[in-house]
Design an enzyme around this catalytic site. Structure first.
Site, PDB file in Angstrom:
ATOM      1  N   GLU A  21       7.513  62.264  74.304  1.00  0.00           N
ATOM      2  CA  GLU A  21       6.149  62.087  73.783  1.00  0.00           C
ATOM      3  C   GLU A  21       5.145  62.903  74.593  1.00  0.00           C
ATOM      4  OE1 GLU A  21       5.899  57.854  73.972  1.00  0.00           O
ATOM      5  OE2 GLU A  21       7.084  57.616  72.139  1.00  0.00           O
ATOM      6  N   SER A  41      13.619  60.179  79.165  1.00  0.00           N
ATOM      7  CA  SER A  41      13.236  59.002  78.399  1.00  0.00           C
ATOM      8  C   SER A  41      12.443  59.409  77.165  1.00  0.00           C
ATOM      9  CB  SER A  41      12.388  58.080  79.264  1.00  0.00           C
ATOM     10  OG  SER A  41      11.096  58.655  79.420  1.00  0.00           O
ATOM     11  N   LYS A  42      12.243  58.420  76.325  1.00  0.00           N
ATOM     12  CA  LYS A  42      11.458  58.625  75.116  1.00  0.00           C
ATOM     13  C   LYS A  42      10.053  59.115  75.476  1.00  0.00           C
ATOM     14  CE  LYS A  42       9.611  55.821  71.473  1.00  0.00           C
ATOM     15  NZ  LYS A  42       9.353  54.488  71.039  1.00  0.00           N
ATOM     16  N   ARG A  43       9.540  58.574  76.565  1.00  0.00           N
ATOM     17  CA  ARG A  43       8.178  58.935  76.984  1.00  0.00           C
ATOM     18  C   ARG A  43       8.057  60.400  77.392  1.00  0.00           C
ATOM     19  NH1 ARG A  43       4.868  55.702  80.983  1.00  0.00           N
ATOM     20  NH2 ARG A  43       3.803  57.697  80.738  1.00  0.00           N
TER      21      ARG A  43
END
Ligand code: GLU
Length: 530
Positions: free
Chosen positions: A299, A294-296
């Site tokens: 990050e 995921s994008k997280r």
């Protein structure tokens, strides 16, 4: 009282998608290649393209090129609520940057266009009506509030509500009403949707190139909405109609669409159309292997998940990756060429690619491996190309340095670099004289007699006309030997003076590149400051 799917537990095993599939066999993936290969990448412009989407586009592209086929970009933008401005441009730019351009699509019109579903909106209603006419679909008039009420009622008894054969007779639709009632309600302007009439009990045999044969019992599938009350088709209808009209031979898409396959199969049958072949690509998993990337994750662990930057999220392009590296590592997320090669150009990927080598299991994303790929592609670049790559980082203010100088720095540092920017971070001292000196190293190597020795060294350097590395090496080594002291006594403080710490490439190469004046100035500085 509504009926519930009492026996839902007995239909095969539960898949990750909450629907039940029977894996009948894992036969070798055999399928016939149609005469004309036409594949499509069909993103919805709801935001930036995740690298999983880029991988889907890439596999479509590779497959098309391999079989002299056509790669189509279709923008699936019928859901106006989820439309994000700029997303379509982003998708097109990302494909362009990756070097995997489409043959037909927005801006590349052919007789199969237009390629934005919003521009084809007028087409779909007729197909939905065709299915109503043939008894494969029906009108439904339930309001969201009514459906919510039914759902609550069913759920209060600990069951799940499904709009299908179990409940449809009790709901408000053209199957539960008489014809005059239906005509009247439509004439009154009551909003309605068109739902697919999912057969009550039918074993549907699906074939997926990656997964082999799959069998599904339709009993637990719902009567999906095909056409919405706003006059727009849903994904399912538009997708199947367009794949048919665009003469798509192979649908290559992410695994998350596998649950839709049973419905799509039945839509093709209901229309009496020939089905394309289907290949559902494995998920891209988190670096831990647990769950979908995921994008997280990006990050948290500091790696890009988008090809290009989008709002606050950095893209692979902006992070200094070469598109060739991105394409190469993406190709290997769910596929391999069957031998031990790992570095493959796009051309080689096209030659080696086929769907029968696509893996079933999810592909674990490895951020270190992406760097390794970039490292390899960086090594293939010429020094002057790397000068250009480095100069793209205008924030570094490298304009005052000549290309020739930059090329030399690159030559010395390239081997260790994963990104062009590493040349700057690892060779910062070539551009800016050290201000601080590594304390631990200074303590250890800058002895009481070092100032005096550096003074003598300065005298030696002052007498040199030629400051080439081999000359420096000769002269300095001869001087050290003549003094009968250890090399470390000179070399370590000298490196500290020039670099600020005990690292970097060959010291004489550094000196040659810095030049006589700068080298002397740095030694004098160090004597003053350490
Ligand atoms: N619009 C769908 C998506 O966003 C397309 C799925 C498909 O390829 O059928 O991924």
């Amino acid at each position: 009282m509504l009926k519930q799917p009492r026996n839902s537990h007995k239909f095969g095993c539960s898949s990750a998608f909450g629907f039940r599939i029977y894996l009948v066999s894992l036969e070798p993936n055999t399928f016939q290649m149609p005469e004309k290969v036409r594949v499509r990448f069909a993103p919805s412009p709801t935001g930036p393209l995740h690298i999983g989407g880029v991988r889907t586009a890439l596999y479509n592209y590779l497959f098309a090129r391999k079989h002299n086929g056509t790669f189509i970009l279709r923008i699936e933008d019928t859901d106006q609520n989820r439309f994000v401005a700029g997303a379509e441009d982003y998708i097109i730019e990302a494909l362009q940057w990756c070097g995997i351009p489409f043959d037909e699509g927005p801006g590349k019109e052919t007789k199969f266009g237009p390629f934005r579903q919003s521009e084809r909106a007028h087409l779909y209603g007729k197909y939905a009506e065709m299915l109503v006419d043939s008894g494969k679909a029906y009108y439904a008039f339930d309001t969201p509030e009514e459906l919510q009420k039914y759902r609550k009622e069913v759920e209060s008894q600990g069951n799940t509500f499904i709009y299908n054969w179990e409940n449809r007779a009790l709901l408000k639709n053209s199957l539960s009403m008489t014809e005059p009632q239906v005509s009247a309600i439509i004439a009154s302007g009551t909003p309605y949707v068109i739902r697919f009439k999912m057969p009550e009990h039918k074993r549907v045999e699906l074939f997926d190139i990656v997964r082999g044969q799959i069998e599904i019992d339709t009993a637990t599938l719902d009567d999906k909405i095909l056409f919405k009350s706003d006059g727009m088709p849903t994904y399912h209808l538009a997708n199947v109609v367009d794949d048919h009209l665009m003469e798509i031979s192979h649908v290559i898409r992410g695994e998350e669409w596998l649950p839709s396959l049973a419905l799509h199969y039945q839509l093709y049958d209901a229309f009496g159309w020939t089905k394309p072949e289907f290949a559902h690509l494995p998920l891209i998993l988190k670096p831990t292997g647990n769950g979908k990337l995921s994008k997280r994750d990006g990050e948290k662990l500091g790696f890009p998940v988008f090809p290009l930057s989008w709002e606050q999220s950095i893209g692979y392009r902006e992070a200094g990756y070469y598109p060739e590296a991105v394409v190469n590592f993406l190709a290997f997320l769910g596929w391999n060429p069957g031998d031990d090669r790992e570095i493959l150009s796009l051309k080689e990927l096209v030659e080696s690619f086929d769907l029968d080598r696509v893996h079933k299991a999810g592909a674990r994303f490895d951020p270190d491996k992406t760097k390794w790929y970039n490292h390899n592609y960086l090594q293939q670049r010429s020094d002057i190309e790397l000068v250009q790559d480095l100069k793209k980082h205008t924030e570094l203010g490298l304009d005052s340095f000549s290309d020739a100088f930059l090329e030399q720095v690159i030559r010395l540092l390239k081997e260790r670099a994963d990104f062009a920017l590493d040349i700057w971070t690892q060779g910062h001292y070539f551009f800016v004289p050290p201000v601080n000196y590594n304390e631990k190293a200074a303590k250890k190597h800058w002895k009481d007699d070092t100032d005096a020795l550096m003074g003598e060294l300065l005298d030696l350097l002052g007498g040199l006309e030629d400051f080439a590395a081999p000359v420096l090496e000769n002269k300095i080594k001869a001087w050290i030997e003549q003094k009968g002291i250890g090399f470390g006594k000179i070399m370590a403080p000298l490196r500290l003076a020039l670099v600020g710490e005990l690292k970097g490439p060959g010291l004489f190469d550094i000196m040659e590149l810095l030049g006589k004046q700068e080298s002397e100035a740095r030694i004098e500085n160090a004597v003053r400051r350490i």
